[in-house]
Design an enzyme around this catalytic site. Structure first.
Site, PDB file in Angstrom:
ATOM      1  N   SER A 139      -0.023  -2.540  -5.269  1.00  0.00           N
ATOM      2  CA  SER A 139       0.749  -2.535  -4.023  1.00  0.00           C
ATOM      3  C   SER A 139      -0.051  -3.249  -2.951  1.00  0.00           C
ATOM      4  CB  SER A 139       1.026  -1.090  -3.576  1.00  0.00           C
ATOM      5  OG  SER A 139       1.590  -1.057  -2.272  1.00  0.00           O
ATOM      6  N   TYR A 152      -2.007   7.499  -2.191  1.00  0.00           N
ATOM      7  CA  TYR A 152      -1.304   6.321  -2.718  1.00  0.00           C
ATOM      8  C   TYR A 152      -2.200   5.092  -2.618  1.00  0.00           C
ATOM      9  CZ  TYR A 152       2.603   3.085  -3.522  1.00  0.00           C
ATOM     10  OH  TYR A 152       3.439   2.111  -4.032  1.00  0.00           O
TER      11      TYR A 152
END
Length: 251
Positions: A139, A152
């Protein structure tokens, strides 16, 4: 016929990637915990060219059981491409002082530990291929953050680091790269009961240098590119409409 294995295959980016590669004539193996969505995919694709199994990739015993089935299904055939896509989609964990260790571990296991376990289990099958590749779905949050996304960001940052280690350790027979999606609208690629087609505001689209929100198909195409790009390994490819290249100030 080539074969691809995708974790987190039932919805979103994983689902789009499964359908994209099946459309290219590949055999598809998909792992996910969403049994309802997996059943939809089983109904949509011929059983002789697709295998979908329920598996929590963060649990070693479940990965071991899944690969017993995968080994039987593949027989002597190779695995040509592995896509470590599984993870928790919502990045927001809340304030750091309220983040429990068990919650933290859930994010880490779903993305980073799962990638380790599935890659380790896949090695014997990948080594049968004449040019295998691994795509880890990281990401842009591996290198930039919004508030309260600690676990995350850490999981995706770890996935980036795992990628270059895999590239150096497994080459030249297996290449490994990471894809860093930005804002990808996954609504149209959810299972039927969760499917949606959101209308984004003009400013949402216009803030991207390309003038639109990303689509799961963009990531599927990047996986295909990286598999074909035989001189590319150990890289992190941003697929974000140019957002990480854009300097943003409020005026």
């Amino acid at each position: 016929m080539q074969t691809i294995l995708i974790t987190g295959a039932a919805n979103g980016i994983g689902r789009a990637t499964a359908m994209h590669f099946h459309g290219l004539g590949w055999q598809v193996i998909g792992l996910d915990t969403d049994t309802e969505a997996l059943a939809e995919l089983r109904g949509a694709l011929p059983r002789e060219s697709a295998l979908f199994l329920s598996c929590d990739v963060g649990r070693e015993s479940e990965v071991r059981n899944a690969f017993e089935g995968i080994g039987e299904w593949l027989g002597e055939c190779p695995l040509d491409c592995l896509v470590n896509n599984a993870g928790i989609a919502d990045p927001v964990a809340g304030p750091l002082e309220e983040l429990e260790l068990a919650e933290w571990q859930t994010w880490i296991d779903a993305s980073l530990t799962g990638a380790f376990l599935v890659t380790r289990a896949s090695l014997a099958f990948l080594r049968r291929s004449g040019g295998a590749s691994i795509a880890n779905i990281s990401s842009t949050r591996a290198v930039m953050s919004e508030p309260d996304t600690f676990a995350y960001a850490a999981a995706k940052g770890g996935l980036d680091a795992l990628t270059h280690s895999l590239a150096v350790s497994l080459g030249p027979r297996i290449r490994a790269n990471a894809i860093r999606p930005g804002w990808i609208e996954t609504g149209p690629w959810q299972k039927e009961g969760k499917r949606s087609h959101p209308e984004h505001r003009p400013k949402d689209r216009e803030q991207h240098p390309v003038g639109r929100i990303g689509r799961p198909e963009d990531i599927a195409e990047a996986v295909a590119y990286l598999h074909a790009a035989g001189f590319v390994t150990g890289q992190r490819l941003n697929i974000d409409g140019g957002m990480t290249a854009k300097m943003i100030y409020e005026h």
